[in-house]
Design a protein around this motif. Structure first.
Motif, PDB file in Angstrom:
ATOM      1  N   ALA A 255       0.915  -1.156   0.075  1.00  6.60           N
ATOM      2  CA  ALA A 255      -0.051   0.090  -0.009  1.00  6.60           C
ATOM      3  C   ALA A 255       0.987   1.313   0.018  1.00  6.60           C
ATOM      4  CB  ALA A 255      -0.851   0.089   1.221  1.00  6.60           C
ATOM      5  N   SER A 256       1.859   1.368   0.909  1.00  2.00           N
ATOM      6  CA  SER A 256       2.794   2.360   0.779  1.00  2.00           C
ATOM      7  C   SER A 256       3.329   2.843  -0.526  1.00  2.00           C
ATOM      8  CB  SER A 256       3.958   2.284   1.906  1.00  2.00           C
ATOM      9  OG  SER A 256       3.233   2.128   3.275  1.00  2.00           O
ATOM     10  N   GLN A 263      -0.717   5.836  -7.317  1.00  2.00           N
ATOM     11  CA  GLN A 263      -1.690   5.288  -7.675  1.00  2.00           C
ATOM     12  C   GLN A 263      -2.948   5.204  -6.571  1.00  2.00           C
ATOM     13  OE1 GLN A 263      -1.047   5.291 -10.921  1.00  2.00           O
ATOM     14  NE2 GLN A 263      -1.719   3.178 -11.458  1.00  2.00           N
ATOM     15  N   LEU A 264      -2.634   5.360  -5.368  1.00  4.73           N
ATOM     16  CA  LEU A 264      -3.899   5.362  -4.491  1.00  4.73           C
ATOM     17  C   LEU A 264      -3.334   6.788  -3.575  1.00  4.73           C
ATOM     18  CD1 LEU A 264      -3.816   1.596  -3.373  1.00  4.73           C
ATOM     19  CD2 LEU A 264      -5.525   2.768  -4.735  1.00  4.73           C
ATOM     20  N   GLN A 265      -4.220   7.001  -2.917  1.00  2.00           N
ATOM     21  CA  GLN A 265      -4.439   8.047  -1.995  1.00  2.00           C
ATOM     22  C   GLN A 265      -4.451   7.716  -0.386  1.00  2.00           C
ATOM     23  OE1 GLN A 265      -3.637  11.465  -3.077  1.00  2.00           O
ATOM     24  NE2 GLN A 265      -3.565  10.306  -5.078  1.00  2.00           N
ATOM     25  N   GLY A 276      -4.489 -11.244  12.227  1.00  2.00           N
ATOM     26  CA  GLY A 276      -3.535 -10.911  13.225  1.00  2.00           C
ATOM     27  C   GLY A 276      -2.508  -9.794  12.887  1.00  2.00           C
ATOM     28  N   ARG A 277      -2.973  -9.102  11.706  1.00  2.00           N
ATOM     29  CA  ARG A 277      -2.208  -7.796  11.499  1.00  2.00           C
ATOM     30  C   ARG A 277      -3.141  -6.935  10.859  1.00  2.00           C
ATOM     31  NH1 ARG A 277       2.066  -9.395   7.122  1.00  2.00           N
ATOM     32  NH2 ARG A 277       2.399  -7.045   7.178  1.00  2.00           N
ATOM     33  N   LEU A 278      -2.580  -5.616  10.880  1.00  2.00           N
ATOM     34  CA  LEU A 278      -3.335  -4.454  10.308  1.00  2.00           C
ATOM     35  C   LEU A 278      -3.160  -4.366   8.872  1.00  2.00           C
ATOM     36  CD1 LEU A 278      -5.436  -2.316  11.381  1.00  2.00           C
ATOM     37  CD2 LEU A 278      -3.267  -0.742  11.532  1.00  2.00           C
ATOM     38  N   CYS A 279      -4.037  -4.239   8.048  1.00  2.00           N
ATOM     39  CA  CYS A 279      -4.100  -4.079   6.546  1.00  2.00           C
ATOM     40  C   CYS A 279      -4.590  -2.865   6.350  1.00  2.00           C
ATOM     41  CB  CYS A 279      -4.656  -5.165   5.877  1.00  2.00           C
ATOM     42  SG  CYS A 279      -4.043  -6.957   6.186  1.00  2.00           S
ATOM     43  N   ARG A 280      -4.214  -2.154   5.111  1.00  2.00           N
ATOM     44  CA  ARG A 280      -4.722  -1.072   4.394  1.00  2.00           C
ATOM     45  C   ARG A 280      -5.776  -1.584   3.483  1.00  2.00           C
ATOM     46  NH1 ARG A 280      -2.349   3.549   4.996  1.00  2.00           N
ATOM     47  NH2 ARG A 280      -4.571   4.259   5.326  1.00  2.00           N
ATOM     48  N   ALA A 281      -7.156  -1.164   3.428  1.00  2.00           N
ATOM     49  CA  ALA A 281      -8.063  -1.765   2.558  1.00  2.00           C
ATOM     50  C   ALA A 281      -8.982  -0.576   1.656  1.00  2.00           C
ATOM     51  CB  ALA A 281      -9.287  -2.397   3.398  1.00  2.00           C
TER      52      ALA A 281
END
Length: 379
Positions: A255-256, A263-265, A276-281
């Motif tokens: 994501a970074s 391409q993404l904001q 068990g982990r933090l994802c961007r979505a």
């Protein structure tokens, strides 16, 4: 007795008995402007039509069956359009033609991993609602990731056999019951095993989320219910949800990279805890393509192909060294998320030409002038 002759014509059963009346009128214009075209399939309580312009598939259902689907939890009442049909009230589901809506027995993946995983998610979602009902006579609706049972008295066939039929290269049907096949159920693990045995290349990635799981996140109006994973890689996981949404989970590092490339904001990405982990979505509409370009499923018309061409052009400007052959195309955002490096503009022209020429399911045929114009987008 040797002179006794049986007239076999007297014993022929008319399989269409009682279902000869069309539910909709040819040429009927529905609210929103969709015009009813050809009848493509019929059963006792439902019929399938194509729209006159080929852009929509219409499932016409007798009200009693539609109400039962709602009561049993397969769909919400809001998804139905209620109109006056050829012989009385009828309930409709309108699906974009690039999304599959047909009888379960007609489903064939023909080498598409994405197609097969879509069906697996729908079978598992439907089975959670009723452990006993037969789904062999049902209607698969990709838009809602659901198999809608017809409630007829067909021979029970287990879900894994139905899935193996989807992988069949011909019209062969496995009719095994639960007692005759073990395991008999479909979940991601049994589906992945069947896919690998059939020669599909399934990524060695374990899904973070499972069918039926609810996902909550700040910024979501309501929780999403997962139907199943439909595309997996080391960089992202894409899930079909019940309803009209996809949930795209992006690994934080990936994501970074996409944010850095433009391409993404960052502000449009949610934070979702999964596995068990933090994802961007991102939550994305199923009405537009969200797929890798090396496993296409969503059919393209000319406008869709132009939009893909523009995404390739803009993606090349933002990521000059990217290889888009396995990039994730996020049509709702008009972007390509590249997973690897080593590409160039010539590769983009060739890739777009190949997609337009060979096309995935429901792809409109392009003439030579259109193919030339598409190539010109990337000149």
């Amino acid at each position: 007795m040797s002179e006794f002759i049986v007239n076999e014509a007297k014993f022929v059963i008319d399989m269409d008995d009682g279902i000869k009346d069309d539910l909709l009128r040819p040429g009927q214009i529905l609210p929103g402007g969709v015009q009813v075209g050809e009848l493509v399939d019929r059963a006792a309580d439902f019929q399938l039509y194509e729209a006159e312009d080929g852009g929509t598939v219409i499932l016409a259902v007798r009200p009693d069956l539609a109400e039962r689907w709602v009561q049993d939890g397969y769909l919400s009442a809001e998804v139905f359009m209620r109109v006056e049909g050829a012989a009385g009230p009828v309930c409709l589901i309108l699906s974009p033609a690039p999304l599959v809506m047909t009888r379960v027995t007609a489903l064939r993946a023909y080498g598409s991993l994405r197609y097969a995983l879509n069906v697996a998610a729908a079978l598992e979602s439907a089975r959670r609602l009723n452990p006993d009902i037969s789904l062999r006579d049902g209607v698969y609706v990709e838009l809602y990731s659901m198999v809608l049972p017809a409630y007829t008295k067909t021979r029970p066939v287990c879900d894994r056999a139905l899935f193996l039929n989807v992988l069949s290269k011909d019209q062969h049907e496995d009719l095994s019951s639960r007692a005759e096949m073990s395991p008999s159920e479909i979940n991601f693990q049994t589906a992945a095993a069947a896919l690998r045995q059939a020669g599909f290349r399934v990524p060695d990635v374990e899904p973070y989320l499972s069918s039926g799981e609810s996902v909550h996140a700040v910024g979501l109006d309501s929780a999403l219910t997962i139907a199943g994973p439909v595309s997996l890689s080391d960089n992202f996981q894409l899930y079909a949800c019940l309803g009209e949404d996809y949930l795209l989970l992006l690994e934080p590092e990936f994501a970074s990279q996409m944010i850095a490339s433009g391409q993404l904001q960052a502000w449009e990405l949610l934070n979702v805890r999964a596995g068990g982990r933090l994802c961007r979505a991102l939550v994305l509409s199923k009405r537009k393509a969200v797929e890798t370009l090396n496993d296409r499923h969503f059919g393209l018309d000319l406008l869709g192909a132009v939009r893909l061409g523009l995404a390739l052009k803009q993606g090349r400007q933002a990521q000059p060294e990217a290889d888009f052959s396995d990039a994730l195309y996020v049509a709702p955002k008009g972007v390509l998320l590249a997973q690897s490096q080593g590409g160039n503009a010539a590769d983009d022209r060739r890739q777009l030409s190949e997609i337009a020429a060979t096309g995935p399911f429901a792809c409109a045929p392009f003439d030579f002038a259109e193919l030339s114009a598409l190539e010109g987008l990337l000149a």
